[in-house]
Design an enzyme around this catalytic site. Structure first.
Site, PDB file in Angstrom:
ATOM      1  N   LYS A  24       0.927  -1.103  12.872  1.00  0.00           N
ATOM      2  CA  LYS A  24       1.700  -1.262  11.631  1.00  0.00           C
ATOM      3  C   LYS A  24       2.699  -0.111  11.461  1.00  0.00           C
ATOM      4  O   LYS A  24       3.841  -0.321  11.020  1.00  0.00           O
ATOM      5  CB  LYS A  24       0.732  -1.334  10.444  1.00  0.00           C
ATOM      6  CG  LYS A  24       1.392  -1.496   9.083  1.00  0.00           C
ATOM      7  CD  LYS A  24       1.844  -2.924   8.858  1.00  0.00           C
ATOM      8  CE  LYS A  24       2.689  -3.206   7.628  1.00  0.00           C
ATOM      9  NZ  LYS A  24       2.440  -2.562   6.419  1.00  0.00           N
ATOM     10  N   ALA A  66       4.765  -8.829  -1.381  1.00  0.00           N
ATOM     11  CA  ALA A  66       4.532  -8.802  -2.833  1.00  0.00           C
ATOM     12  C   ALA A  66       5.679  -8.092  -3.529  1.00  0.00           C
ATOM     13  O   ALA A  66       6.195  -7.103  -3.027  1.00  0.00           O
ATOM     14  CB  ALA A  66       3.229  -8.083  -3.140  1.00  0.00           C
ATOM     15  N   GLY A  86      -4.128   1.583  -8.846  1.00  0.00           N
ATOM     16  CA  GLY A  86      -2.707   1.400  -8.539  1.00  0.00           C
ATOM     17  C   GLY A  86      -2.108   0.211  -9.249  1.00  0.00           C
ATOM     18  O   GLY A  86      -2.550  -0.920  -9.045  1.00  0.00           O
ATOM     19  N   GLY A  87      -1.090   0.474 -10.057  1.00  0.00           N
ATOM     20  CA  GLY A  87      -0.426  -0.601 -10.811  1.00  0.00           C
ATOM     21  C   GLY A  87       0.881  -1.029 -10.170  1.00  0.00           C
ATOM     22  O   GLY A  87       1.753  -1.593 -10.832  1.00  0.00           O
ATOM     23  N   GLY A  88       1.045  -0.765  -8.857  1.00  0.00           N
ATOM     24  CA  GLY A  88       2.242  -1.210  -8.140  1.00  0.00           C
ATOM     25  C   GLY A  88       2.028  -2.617  -7.587  1.00  0.00           C
ATOM     26  O   GLY A  88       1.032  -3.287  -7.910  1.00  0.00           O
ATOM     27  N   SER A 144      10.146  -2.548   2.053  1.00  0.00           N
ATOM     28  CA  SER A 144       9.731  -1.741   0.891  1.00  0.00           C
ATOM     29  C   SER A 144      10.605  -0.491   0.774  1.00  0.00           C
ATOM     30  O   SER A 144      10.891  -0.033  -0.331  1.00  0.00           O
ATOM     31  CB  SER A 144       8.255  -1.378   1.006  1.00  0.00           C
ATOM     32  OG  SER A 144       8.004  -0.768   2.249  1.00  0.00           O
ATOM     33  N   ASN A 197      11.690  -0.248   8.386  1.00  0.00           N
ATOM     34  CA  ASN A 197      11.929   0.324   7.061  1.00  0.00           C
ATOM     35  C   ASN A 197      13.142   1.245   6.980  1.00  0.00           C
ATOM     36  O   ASN A 197      14.041   1.003   6.163  1.00  0.00           O
ATOM     37  CB  ASN A 197      10.657   1.019   6.542  1.00  0.00           C
ATOM     38  CG  ASN A 197       9.535   0.020   6.294  1.00  0.00           C
ATOM     39  OD1 ASN A 197       9.468  -1.004   6.958  1.00  0.00           O
ATOM     40  ND2 ASN A 197       8.661   0.305   5.359  1.00  0.00           N
ATOM     41  N   GLU A 207       8.549   6.155   1.522  1.00  0.00           N
ATOM     42  CA  GLU A 207       7.379   6.566   2.307  1.00  0.00           C
ATOM     43  C   GLU A 207       7.788   7.130   3.669  1.00  0.00           C
ATOM     44  O   GLU A 207       7.020   7.098   4.619  1.00  0.00           O
ATOM     45  CB  GLU A 207       6.439   5.367   2.482  1.00  0.00           C
ATOM     46  CG  GLU A 207       5.824   4.934   1.166  1.00  0.00           C
ATOM     47  CD  GLU A 207       4.726   3.912   1.346  1.00  0.00           C
ATOM     48  OE1 GLU A 207       3.562   4.216   1.023  1.00  0.00           O
ATOM     49  OE2 GLU A 207       5.022   2.802   1.809  1.00  0.00           O
TER      50      GLU A 207
HETATM   51  O1  PAF Z   1       7.071  -2.120   4.277  1.00  0.00           O
HETATM   52  C1  PAF Z   1       7.466  -3.306   4.436  1.00  0.00           C
HETATM   53  O2  PAF Z   1       8.463  -3.753   3.885  1.00  0.00           O
HETATM   54  C2  PAF Z   1       6.630  -4.232   5.303  1.00  0.00           C
HETATM   55  O3  PAF Z   1       5.511  -3.526   5.735  1.00  0.00           O
HETATM   56  C3  PAF Z   1       7.360  -4.840   6.494  1.00  0.00           C
HETATM   57  C4  PAF Z   1       6.336  -5.378   7.459  1.00  0.00           C
HETATM   58  C5  PAF Z   1       8.266  -3.873   7.192  1.00  0.00           C
HETATM   59  C6  PAF Z   1       8.138  -6.060   6.084  1.00  0.00           C
HETATM   60  O4  PAF Z   1       9.160  -5.833   5.176  1.00  0.00           O
END
Ligand code: PAF
Length: 303
Positions: A182, A129, A7-9, A248, A190, A260
Site C-alpha cells: 500500500k 470514502a 477519528g471523525g474523518g 487523499s 498521492n 501525509e
Molecule cells: O490515498 C488514497 O487516495 C488512496 O489510498 C489511493 C489508493 C491512492 C487511491 O486514491
C-alpha cells in the site's frame, strides 16, 4: 460487544456507520465538541450509490472520560495524529485488549510498542470514502479492509467476525507485505496527483506522467525490497479502478490541510538513507509537497 472508533474523518465515520449495522454497539470518539453535537443531534448518515442509511452511534469526546467499557478499538486518525492520541489510548482505553491501526504509511509504527498491554493489529483500508460534513459520509468505492497481526496480535480479537458482504474484513499473515504494497501505491499516486492536480487515472493516460510514475515506483520498490513487476501491476490496477477519484493527498492540498507526505515518501526517504539507496524522484516529490504545505501555511498566517 462494544467497538470503539477513534477519528471523525472519512475513514472513522465509514467504519462507524458500517459497524453500526452489526449487532454490536459502536462508540465513536471525536476530538471536536461541535462534531460530537452534530452527530448526536442529526445522527450519522452514510450514502452509498442511491442508498442512504442513518445511524445513531454513541458519540463521545475522546478526552472526555474513561472508555473502559470498550472491548475492541479501531484507531482511524491520520498518520500524523497517532502520536497525539497515544496518551489518550494508554490512559482511557487501558482495559481494551485489541487495537487496530488503519493509517497510511509506516511512520506511526515506531510509536506503537508503547502500547505494551494490548494486542496490536495493522490495517489497510481499500474503500473510497468522502466526508461530506461532520455527520455525513459518502462511500465512493467498495473495497475491503485488510488486517494483519502486529504486536502480540495473535492472541487478541478475530476481526474477520466483523466482516459483512458490503464491508469485508480479510486477514493477512504478513503485515510488512501488506503495508509496503500500500505504501508503494500511495508513494506514487498521492504526491504526483497532488502536484499535478489531476485524478488518479490521468497519470496513466499521459506518457510524461506515466514515465514519472515508473521512476517513483522503481525507487520505492528498491527501498521497500518488494518485487517491482508485481508491485507495478497492482499500482496500475489501483489507478485504473480509481481513475475518476482524487487521491487523499490531492484532497488535502485542495482543502489547505496538512498531507501525509511524511508518513509516505518521508518514510521512504529515511529508509533509503539508512540503506544508502539513491531516491532522487522521491526526494523531488517530497520537497514539492512540503513546499506546498509551507506555502499554504504562510498564506494562512498572512491572512
Ligand atoms: O490515498 C488514497 O487516495 C488512496 O489510498 C489511493 C489508493 C491512492 C487511491 O486514491
Amino acid at each position: 460487544m462494544k467497538i470503539g472508533v477513534i477519528g471523525g474523518g472519512a475513514i472513522g465515520l465509514l467504519f462507524t456507520a458500517y459497524l453500526s449495522k452489526s449487532p454490536h454497539d459502536v462508540v465513536l470518539c471525536v476530538r471536536r465538541e461541535i462534531q460530537r453535537q452534530a452527530i448526536q443531534t442529526m445522527g450519522l448518515t452514510l450514502n452509498f450509490g442511491t442508498s442512504v442509511y442513518t445511524c445513531q452511534p454513541d458519540v463521545r469526546l475522546l478526552s472526555g472520560r474513561d472508555h473502559g467499557d470498550i472491548d475492541v478499538l479501531i484507531v482511524a486518525v491520520k498518520s500524523y495524529d497517532v502520536e497525539q492520541v497515544m496518551p489518550e489510548i494508554g490512559e482511557r482505553f487501558s482495559r481494551t485488549r485489541s487495537i487496530l491501526f488503519v493509517q497510511n504509511g509506516m511512520q506511526h509504527l515506531r510509536i506503537l510498542p508503547k502500547l505494551q498491554m494490548h494486542s496490536i493489529y495493522l490495517g489497510v483500508v481499500e474503500h473510497g470514502a468522502l466526508k461530506e460534513s461532520d455527520h455525513s459520509i459518502i462511500h465512493t468505492g467498495l473495497g475491503q479492509t485488510k488486517i494483519a497481526p502486529y504486536l502480540d496480535g495473535h492472541s487478541g480479537f478475530n476481526w474477520e467476525k466483523l466482516s459483512k458482504e458490503d464491508f469485508p474484513f480479510t486477514y493477512q499473515n504478513d503485515w510488512y507485505a501488506m503495508l509496503s504494497e500500500k505504501l508503494h501505491i500511495n508513494a506514487v499516486i498521492n504526491p504526483l496527483t497532488a502536484i499535478l492536480k489531476v485524478n488518479n487515472g490521468a497519470l496513466l493516460a499521459n506518457p510524461y506522467w506515466f514515465y514519472l510514475m515508473k521512476q517513483v515506483s522503481k525507487e520505492a520498490c528498491k527501498v521497500l525490497n518488494i518485487e517491482d513487476h508485481e508491485a507495478w501491476k497492482d499500482l496500475v490496477s489501483v489507478c485504473e479502478n480509481t481513475s475518476l477519484n482524487k487521491s487523499s493527498m490531492l484532497r488535502d492540498i485542495e482543502n489547505n490541510r496538512k498531507t501525509e507526505i511524511d508518513a509516505i515518501n518521508g518514510f521512504l526517504l529515511n529508509a533509503a538513507q539508512q540503506k544508502s539507496i539513491e531516491v532522487p524522484n522521491n526526494q523531488f516529490v517530497y520537497q514539492v509537497i512540503k513546499g506546498m504545505e509551507d506555502h499554504m501555511e504562510s498564506r494562512e498566517n498572512n491572512g
